[in-house]
Design an enzyme around this catalytic site. Sequence first.
Site, PDB file in Angstrom:
ATOM      1  N   ASN A   1     -97.184 -47.208 -23.212  1.00  0.00           N
ATOM      2  CA  ASN A   1     -96.822 -45.780 -23.219  1.00  0.00           C
ATOM      3  C   ASN A   1     -95.316 -45.713 -23.448  1.00  0.00           C
ATOM      4  O   ASN A   1     -94.543 -46.004 -22.546  1.00  0.00           O
ATOM      5  CB  ASN A   1     -97.208 -45.161 -21.870  1.00  0.00           C
ATOM      6  CG  ASN A   1     -96.700 -43.732 -21.734  1.00  0.00           C
ATOM      7  OD1 ASN A   1     -96.296 -43.109 -22.707  1.00  0.00           O
ATOM      8  ND2 ASN A   1     -96.722 -43.225 -20.504  1.00  0.00           N
TER       9      ASN A   1
ATOM     10  N   LYS B   1     -93.552 -43.153 -23.888  1.00  0.00           N
ATOM     11  CA  LYS B   1     -92.967 -41.917 -23.326  1.00  0.00           C
ATOM     12  C   LYS B   1     -92.041 -41.262 -24.358  1.00  0.00           C
ATOM     13  O   LYS B   1     -92.281 -41.384 -25.554  1.00  0.00           O
ATOM     14  CB  LYS B   1     -92.242 -42.207 -22.005  1.00  0.00           C
ATOM     15  CG  LYS B   1     -93.099 -43.037 -21.044  1.00  0.00           C
ATOM     16  CD  LYS B   1     -92.571 -43.018 -19.653  1.00  0.00           C
ATOM     17  CE  LYS B   1     -93.388 -43.968 -18.799  1.00  0.00           C
ATOM     18  NZ  LYS B   1     -93.104 -43.874 -17.391  1.00  0.00           N
TER      19      LYS B   1
ATOM     20  N   HIS C   1    -101.253 -38.028 -17.350  1.00  0.00           N
ATOM     21  CA  HIS C   1    -100.197 -38.905 -16.833  1.00  0.00           C
ATOM     22  C   HIS C   1     -99.460 -38.167 -15.708  1.00  0.00           C
ATOM     23  O   HIS C   1     -99.277 -36.948 -15.779  1.00  0.00           O
ATOM     24  CB  HIS C   1     -99.233 -39.275 -17.960  1.00  0.00           C
ATOM     25  CG  HIS C   1     -98.294 -40.375 -17.566  1.00  0.00           C
ATOM     26  ND1 HIS C   1     -97.182 -40.142 -16.791  1.00  0.00           N
ATOM     27  CD2 HIS C   1     -98.317 -41.714 -17.818  1.00  0.00           C
ATOM     28  CE1 HIS C   1     -96.561 -41.295 -16.580  1.00  0.00           C
ATOM     29  NE2 HIS C   1     -97.232 -42.266 -17.193  1.00  0.00           N
TER      30      HIS C   1
ATOM     31  N   GLU D   1     -96.483 -37.873 -15.007  1.00  0.00           N
ATOM     32  CA  GLU D   1     -95.305 -37.097 -15.449  1.00  0.00           C
ATOM     33  C   GLU D   1     -95.742 -35.751 -16.015  1.00  0.00           C
ATOM     34  O   GLU D   1     -95.033 -34.753 -15.898  1.00  0.00           O
ATOM     35  CB  GLU D   1     -94.501 -37.921 -16.471  1.00  0.00           C
ATOM     36  CG  GLU D   1     -93.786 -39.092 -15.784  1.00  0.00           C
ATOM     37  CD  GLU D   1     -93.532 -40.294 -16.666  1.00  0.00           C
ATOM     38  OE1 GLU D   1     -93.623 -40.181 -17.903  1.00  0.00           O
ATOM     39  OE2 GLU D   1     -93.236 -41.370 -16.106  1.00  0.00           O
TER      40      GLU D   1
ATOM     41  N   GLU E   1    -102.748 -45.200 -11.691  1.00  0.00           N
ATOM     42  CA  GLU E   1    -101.294 -45.350 -11.708  1.00  0.00           C
ATOM     43  C   GLU E   1    -100.707 -44.710 -10.450  1.00  0.00           C
ATOM     44  O   GLU E   1    -100.474 -43.497 -10.413  1.00  0.00           O
ATOM     45  CB  GLU E   1    -100.704 -44.648 -12.929  1.00  0.00           C
ATOM     46  CG  GLU E   1    -101.178 -45.210 -14.245  1.00  0.00           C
ATOM     47  CD  GLU E   1    -100.122 -45.046 -15.330  1.00  0.00           C
ATOM     48  OE1 GLU E   1     -99.686 -46.052 -15.879  1.00  0.00           O
ATOM     49  OE2 GLU E   1     -99.718 -43.901 -15.596  1.00  0.00           O
TER      50      GLU E   1
ATOM     51  N   GLY F   1     -92.307 -46.639 -13.058  1.00  0.00           N
ATOM     52  CA  GLY F   1     -90.889 -46.650 -13.418  1.00  0.00           C
ATOM     53  C   GLY F   1     -89.962 -46.943 -12.250  1.00  0.00           C
ATOM     54  O   GLY F   1     -88.749 -46.763 -12.351  1.00  0.00           O
TER      55      GLY F   1
ATOM     56  N   SER G   1     -95.096 -50.254 -13.168  1.00  0.00           N
ATOM     57  CA  SER G   1     -94.163 -51.386 -13.165  1.00  0.00           C
ATOM     58  C   SER G   1     -94.858 -52.722 -13.425  1.00  0.00           C
ATOM     59  O   SER G   1     -94.498 -53.748 -12.844  1.00  0.00           O
ATOM     60  CB  SER G   1     -93.363 -51.426 -11.856  1.00  0.00           C
ATOM     61  OG  SER G   1     -92.623 -50.232 -11.707  1.00  0.00           O
TER      62      SER G   1
HETATM   63  C1  PEP Z   1     -96.498 -45.396 -17.170  1.00  0.00           C
HETATM   64  O1  PEP Z   1     -95.667 -44.562 -17.472  1.00  0.00           O
HETATM   65  O2  PEP Z   1     -97.684 -45.200 -17.449  1.00  0.00           O
HETATM   66  C2  PEP Z   1     -96.053 -46.609 -16.488  1.00  0.00           C
HETATM   67  C3  PEP Z   1     -96.944 -47.371 -15.934  1.00  0.00           C
HETATM   68  O3  PEP Z   1     -94.689 -46.835 -16.484  1.00  0.00           O
HETATM   69  P1  PEP Z   1     -93.954 -48.166 -15.959  1.00  0.00           P
HETATM   70  O4  PEP Z   1     -94.732 -49.354 -16.498  1.00  0.00           O
HETATM   71  O5  PEP Z   1     -92.574 -48.098 -16.551  1.00  0.00           O
HETATM   72  O6  PEP Z   1     -93.968 -48.123 -14.483  1.00  0.00           O
END
Ligand code: PEP
Length: 253
Positions: free
Chosen positions: A9, A11, A96, A98, A168, A174, A214
Amino acid sequence: MRKKIVAGNWKMNLEYAEGVSLFSEIVNMVRDERNGDQLAVICAPFIHLNSLVQLGTDVVGIGAQNCHQKESGAYTGEISAKMIKSVGCGYVIIGHSERRQYFAETDELLAEKTNIALANGLVPLFCIGETLDERNNGSYFEVLKTQLEKGLFGLSAEDFAKVVIAYEPVWAIGTGLTATAEQAQEVHAFIRKEIAAKYDEAIADGTTILYGGSCNPKNAAELFAQPDIDGGLIGGASLKSRDFVDIVKTFNA
Ligand code: PEP
């Protein structure tokens, strides 16, 4: 056997030329180094989708990060599932954290987006996850159950079987904090149990459930070794070709 998927992703990152360059690197590395039937997917900002599809959907699938809930019309600035499909994409991220947090996307809205994605032949990568407070106060199973019920469990069994779920935990996205393999496995097993209760064991067994938060080349192997973890949704590490492809390769390392 359910599909093993590692989806990146990007973003809101990468200008046009940067996206083409990073994707070309990823395609070449996956083509040369892939050692199994795991599937790599990149979910990119809309401006990249058309050119990425030209560069290699046979090796790496392409997806969007969002779609509008309506088929078409006077929704200035929005992009429909049909448009995403029309450039050759196969996937779209829905829900997601976000989008839930910054764009106030509700479970009800996400159910509509999932329906329209499926109606247009896109595979929804449907995200669910709890906040840190919800984890700490022990309500996370309830929270996840509600997200599943309102967002996905209105689907027919036939449609549900086309969906990929991404767990997630919001506190891990992040932040550099990763759920431990045990924490992630516990939730993935719970999700699968809920699917079996709503649909049946065969559908639950066949559902691909990704972990996101992460995830990196160092922790992917332990996470992906868990029986109910079928791959990852990768944010930050998908912006580095070496890291992303190393995560893809983790399955058969
Ligand atoms: C994501 O945005 O779906 C995600 C898992 O981000 P990160 O790997 O940076 O934590």
